[in-house]
Design a protein around this motif. Structure first.
Motif, PDB file in Angstrom:
ATOM      1  N   CYS A  92      56.628 -11.445 112.061  1.00  0.00           N
ATOM      2  CA  CYS A  92      57.613 -10.662 112.803  1.00  0.00           C
ATOM      3  C   CYS A  92      58.465 -11.578 113.687  1.00  0.00           C
ATOM      4  O   CYS A  92      59.700 -11.493 113.692  1.00  0.00           O
ATOM      5  CB  CYS A  92      56.891  -9.611 113.639  1.00  0.00           C
ATOM      6  SG  CYS A  92      57.988  -8.597 114.616  1.00  0.00           S
ATOM      7  N   GLN A 141      61.004 -13.561 111.692  1.00  0.00           N
ATOM      8  CA  GLN A 141      62.165 -12.742 111.306  1.00  0.00           C
ATOM      9  C   GLN A 141      63.127 -12.607 112.490  1.00  0.00           C
ATOM     10  O   GLN A 141      64.342 -12.621 112.313  1.00  0.00           O
ATOM     11  CB  GLN A 141      61.714 -11.342 110.864  1.00  0.00           C
ATOM     12  CG  GLN A 141      60.792 -11.322 109.658  1.00  0.00           C
ATOM     13  CD  GLN A 141      61.498 -11.691 108.363  1.00  0.00           C
ATOM     14  OE1 GLN A 141      62.687 -11.453 108.226  1.00  0.00           O
ATOM     15  NE2 GLN A 141      60.781 -12.287 107.437  1.00  0.00           N
ATOM     16  N   ILE A 142      62.558 -12.462 113.663  1.00  0.00           N
ATOM     17  CA  ILE A 142      63.410 -12.332 114.862  1.00  0.00           C
ATOM     18  C   ILE A 142      64.212 -13.618 115.067  1.00  0.00           C
ATOM     19  O   ILE A 142      65.412 -13.580 115.329  1.00  0.00           O
ATOM     20  CB  ILE A 142      62.567 -11.969 116.108  1.00  0.00           C
ATOM     21  CG1 ILE A 142      62.008 -10.551 115.971  1.00  0.00           C
ATOM     22  CG2 ILE A 142      63.391 -12.102 117.396  1.00  0.00           C
ATOM     23  CD1 ILE A 142      60.995 -10.140 117.039  1.00  0.00           C
ATOM     24  N   SER A 178      65.244 -15.782 112.859  1.00  0.00           N
ATOM     25  CA  SER A 178      66.343 -15.821 111.885  1.00  0.00           C
ATOM     26  C   SER A 178      67.430 -14.819 112.248  1.00  0.00           C
ATOM     27  O   SER A 178      68.622 -15.151 112.226  1.00  0.00           O
ATOM     28  CB  SER A 178      65.834 -15.482 110.478  1.00  0.00           C
ATOM     29  OG  SER A 178      64.917 -16.456 110.074  1.00  0.00           O
ATOM     30  N   ALA A 179      67.018 -13.616 112.588  1.00  0.00           N
ATOM     31  CA  ALA A 179      67.995 -12.558 112.854  1.00  0.00           C
ATOM     32  C   ALA A 179      68.850 -12.881 114.080  1.00  0.00           C
ATOM     33  O   ALA A 179      70.034 -12.529 114.125  1.00  0.00           O
ATOM     34  CB  ALA A 179      67.276 -11.224 113.051  1.00  0.00           C
ATOM     35  N   LEU A 180      68.277 -13.584 115.075  1.00  0.00           N
ATOM     36  CA  LEU A 180      69.040 -13.894 116.291  1.00  0.00           C
ATOM     37  C   LEU A 180      70.263 -14.755 115.972  1.00  0.00           C
ATOM     38  O   LEU A 180      71.271 -14.694 116.668  1.00  0.00           O
ATOM     39  CB  LEU A 180      68.157 -14.605 117.329  1.00  0.00           C
ATOM     40  CG  LEU A 180      67.061 -13.745 117.975  1.00  0.00           C
ATOM     41  CD1 LEU A 180      66.305 -14.559 119.014  1.00  0.00           C
ATOM     42  CD2 LEU A 180      67.635 -12.485 118.615  1.00  0.00           C
ATOM     43  N   GLN A 181      70.171 -15.551 114.895  1.00  0.00           N
ATOM     44  CA  GLN A 181      71.321 -16.387 114.553  1.00  0.00           C
ATOM     45  C   GLN A 181      72.500 -15.561 114.045  1.00  0.00           C
ATOM     46  O   GLN A 181      73.639 -16.035 114.051  1.00  0.00           O
ATOM     47  CB  GLN A 181      70.916 -17.456 113.517  1.00  0.00           C
ATOM     48  CG  GLN A 181      69.938 -18.481 114.071  1.00  0.00           C
ATOM     49  CD  GLN A 181      70.389 -19.062 115.409  1.00  0.00           C
ATOM     50  OE1 GLN A 181      71.517 -19.534 115.547  1.00  0.00           O
ATOM     51  NE2 GLN A 181      69.518 -19.008 116.415  1.00  0.00           N
ATOM     52  N   SER A 182      72.235 -14.319 113.648  1.00  0.00           N
ATOM     53  CA  SER A 182      73.341 -13.465 113.200  1.00  0.00           C
ATOM     54  C   SER A 182      74.173 -12.958 114.382  1.00  0.00           C
ATOM     55  O   SER A 182      75.293 -12.510 114.195  1.00  0.00           O
ATOM     56  CB  SER A 182      72.804 -12.276 112.392  1.00  0.00           C
ATOM     57  OG  SER A 182      72.194 -11.331 113.266  1.00  0.00           O
ATOM     58  N   ARG A 187      77.847 -12.904 113.517  1.00  0.00           N
ATOM     59  CA  ARG A 187      78.350 -11.584 113.111  1.00  0.00           C
ATOM     60  C   ARG A 187      78.745 -10.647 114.239  1.00  0.00           C
ATOM     61  O   ARG A 187      79.372  -9.622 113.987  1.00  0.00           O
ATOM     62  CB  ARG A 187      77.307 -10.861 112.235  1.00  0.00           C
ATOM     63  CG  ARG A 187      76.893 -11.579 110.978  1.00  0.00           C
ATOM     64  CD  ARG A 187      78.012 -11.578 109.937  1.00  0.00           C
ATOM     65  NE  ARG A 187      78.928 -12.690 110.171  1.00  0.00           N
ATOM     66  CZ  ARG A 187      79.894 -13.072 109.319  1.00  0.00           C
ATOM     67  NH1 ARG A 187      80.088 -12.427 108.198  1.00  0.00           N
ATOM     68  NH2 ARG A 187      80.680 -14.094 109.603  1.00  0.00           N
ATOM     69  N   ARG A 237      72.582  -7.305 121.836  1.00  0.00           N
ATOM     70  CA  ARG A 237      72.276  -7.462 120.408  1.00  0.00           C
ATOM     71  C   ARG A 237      70.896  -8.100 120.218  1.00  0.00           C
ATOM     72  O   ARG A 237      70.145  -7.737 119.318  1.00  0.00           O
ATOM     73  CB  ARG A 237      73.355  -8.308 119.717  1.00  0.00           C
ATOM     74  CG  ARG A 237      74.690  -7.619 119.534  1.00  0.00           C
ATOM     75  CD  ARG A 237      74.570  -6.339 118.711  1.00  0.00           C
ATOM     76  NE  ARG A 237      73.932  -6.572 117.417  1.00  0.00           N
ATOM     77  CZ  ARG A 237      73.150  -5.701 116.771  1.00  0.00           C
ATOM     78  NH1 ARG A 237      72.896  -4.532 117.314  1.00  0.00           N
ATOM     79  NH2 ARG A 237      72.619  -6.015 115.599  1.00  0.00           N
ATOM     80  N   LEU A 253      67.892  -6.245 118.168  1.00  0.00           N
ATOM     81  CA  LEU A 253      67.280  -6.892 116.994  1.00  0.00           C
ATOM     82  C   LEU A 253      65.780  -7.093 117.197  1.00  0.00           C
ATOM     83  O   LEU A 253      64.974  -6.754 116.319  1.00  0.00           O
ATOM     84  CB  LEU A 253      67.949  -8.244 116.721  1.00  0.00           C
ATOM     85  CG  LEU A 253      69.346  -8.183 116.080  1.00  0.00           C
ATOM     86  CD1 LEU A 253      69.989  -9.565 116.102  1.00  0.00           C
ATOM     87  CD2 LEU A 253      69.253  -7.654 114.643  1.00  0.00           C
ATOM     88  N   ILE A 275      63.282  -4.968 114.884  1.00  0.00           N
ATOM     89  CA  ILE A 275      62.519  -5.725 113.875  1.00  0.00           C
ATOM     90  C   ILE A 275      61.018  -5.532 114.121  1.00  0.00           C
ATOM     91  O   ILE A 275      60.251  -5.289 113.197  1.00  0.00           O
ATOM     92  CB  ILE A 275      62.925  -7.216 113.898  1.00  0.00           C
ATOM     93  CG1 ILE A 275      64.334  -7.378 113.331  1.00  0.00           C
ATOM     94  CG2 ILE A 275      61.929  -8.076 113.089  1.00  0.00           C
ATOM     95  CD1 ILE A 275      64.960  -8.735 113.554  1.00  0.00           C
TER      96      ILE A 275
END
Ligand SMILES: [Zn+2]
Ligand SMILES: [Zn+2]
Length: 392
Positions: free
Chosen positions: A209, A212-213, A215-219, A223, A271, A275, A279
């Motif tokens: 978990c 994944q967080i 990786s997702a923080l880089q979005s 984005r 954000r 996230l 997640i």
């Protein structure tokens, strides 16, 4: 004679003081010796001294004429917790502490400006000489503001500076708007359900978990932050289990965020929280985000930026003043004073090569004494320009 030329007459004394400060570095909120020496010197020039504002902070007040305007000039006094590797005579005598950022020079420059203004009195109004403790991440500016800095010493505007290695002596750099970034630190804790590494089906794995967080923080930067804005999100710590065959109960992430605009900082925080929490929910885990602001961005106001750049150009020529200096992602707590009052923060060349080119926070750094008249001179010049003496 302009202030730079005039202050050159004090060069020997100021250099001696600067090296003495360098030899006796004191870190945040412990600047006892430094602030005592500053107070003594200001008082000797007939400047009213107020000590103990934000711990070791102090303010000198110099009035002239009948003008009701007031200008604040700020210098930082603190050193860093780092061992010095220089071998010259004025190297640090306090083991593990070093003036590695040149605040010894900034303190000396503001003393130079104070002496000049007290002697020449070519202004009409009030100057507040603000000597701040603990700039290096310990909140000295905020401490002075919290203790009523601008209520006790009202200022129409406030100016500060920093030496810049790699910029020639006698050169200045500034820009209107964001000059340095705001910074925040964050911690994310993910709570799962621990168990045997060979029986993942009976656990809620916080490591997967957490990954994944990360990786997702880089979005968020890629984005969510508008491309014309700038932000950095760096995860710099990931602490999980100890054993090869144990899925841990929880993981801890930490890192830093930098932005040039407070609105962008708020967006990034929102954000990141959405996230991390969603997640975690998706994995059947829970997460919490603790987000704390360390500094706000250094925002130079338009009019004061033009005023100080014009004052510099009048002394050293337009070619030596970069009015479009690119912003940097570092931070500086003078930003809190700029959030209270209009003003500007200017970079003063510390020189190139051996004499002044070594980067700040390096164990071989030294402030370049040749920069003293330029730093002192520009602080004095903004006072004369913003509060000109009426000719009679
Ligand atoms: Zn520093
Ligand atoms: Zn510094």
């Amino acid at each position: 004679m302009n202030p730079i030329q005039h202050i050159r007459r004090y060069q020997d004394q100021l250099t001696e003081w600067r090296r003495d400060f360098h030899a006796h570095p004191e870190t945040g909120f412990e600047e006892q010796r430094t602030s005592a020496l500053v107070a003594e010197r200001l008082a000797a020039w007939g400047i009213e001294v107020h000590r103990g504002i934000g711990g070791t902070g102090l303010v000198g007040v110099l009035r002239n004429g009948n003008g009701d305007r007031a200008v604040g000039l700020r210098a930082d006094m603190d050193a860093l917790d780092m061992p010095e590797e220089n071998e010259f005579a004025h190297r640090s005598r306090n083991p593990g502490k070093m003036h590695g950022c040149g605040h010894d020079g900034h303190t000396t420059m503001l003393l130079g400006a104070a002496r000049y203004l007290a002697e020449t009195k070519n202004f009409d109004g009030t100057v507040h000489f603000i000597f701040q403790p603990a700039e290096e991440g310990q909140g000295g500016a905020r401490a002075m503001i919290a203790e009523g800095l601008f209520e006790r010493f009202p200022c129409n505007s406030v100016y500060g500076l920093h030496n810049r290695p790699g910029m020639e002596i006698g050169h200045y750099g500034i820009r209107a708007g964001a000059m340095m970034a705001g910074a925040a630190f964050f911690d994310i804790h993910v709570h799962g359900k621990g168990g045997h590494g060979a029986r993942p089906e009976s656990t809620i794995d916080p490591v997967i978990c957490g990954a994944q967080i990360v990786s997702a923080l880089q979005s968020v930067v890629a984005r969510n932050v508008p491309p014309a804005d700038t932000a950095v999100v760096s995860v710099t710590g990931f602490t999980a289990g100890q054993a090869y065959n144990v899925i841990p109960e929880r993981v801890a992430l930490r890192g830093t965020v930098r932005t040039y605009r407070t609105e962008v900082m708020r967006l990034v925080e929102a954000r990141m929280r959405a996230l991390a929490l969603s997640i975690a929910t998706g994995f059947g885990a829970t997460a919490e985000l603790a987000f704390r602001e360390i500094t706000v961005p250094v925002l130079n106001s338009e009019a004061e930026t033009t005023l100080i750049a014009d004052a510099a150009a009048a002394m050293v020529g337009e070619a030596h003043v970069d009015r479009q200096r690119p912003p940097v992602m570092g931070s500086e707590d003078f930003s809190y004073m700029l959030a209270e009052r209009p003003g500007a923060y200017i970079l003063v060349g510390n020189g190139l090569g051996e004499a002044g080119g070594c980067e700040v926070h390096n164990p071989r750094y030294d402030f370049n004494d040749a920069a003293i008249p330029y730093g002192a001179g520009i602080l004095a010049a903004v006072v004369e320009r913003e509060m000109p003496r009426l000719k009679d």
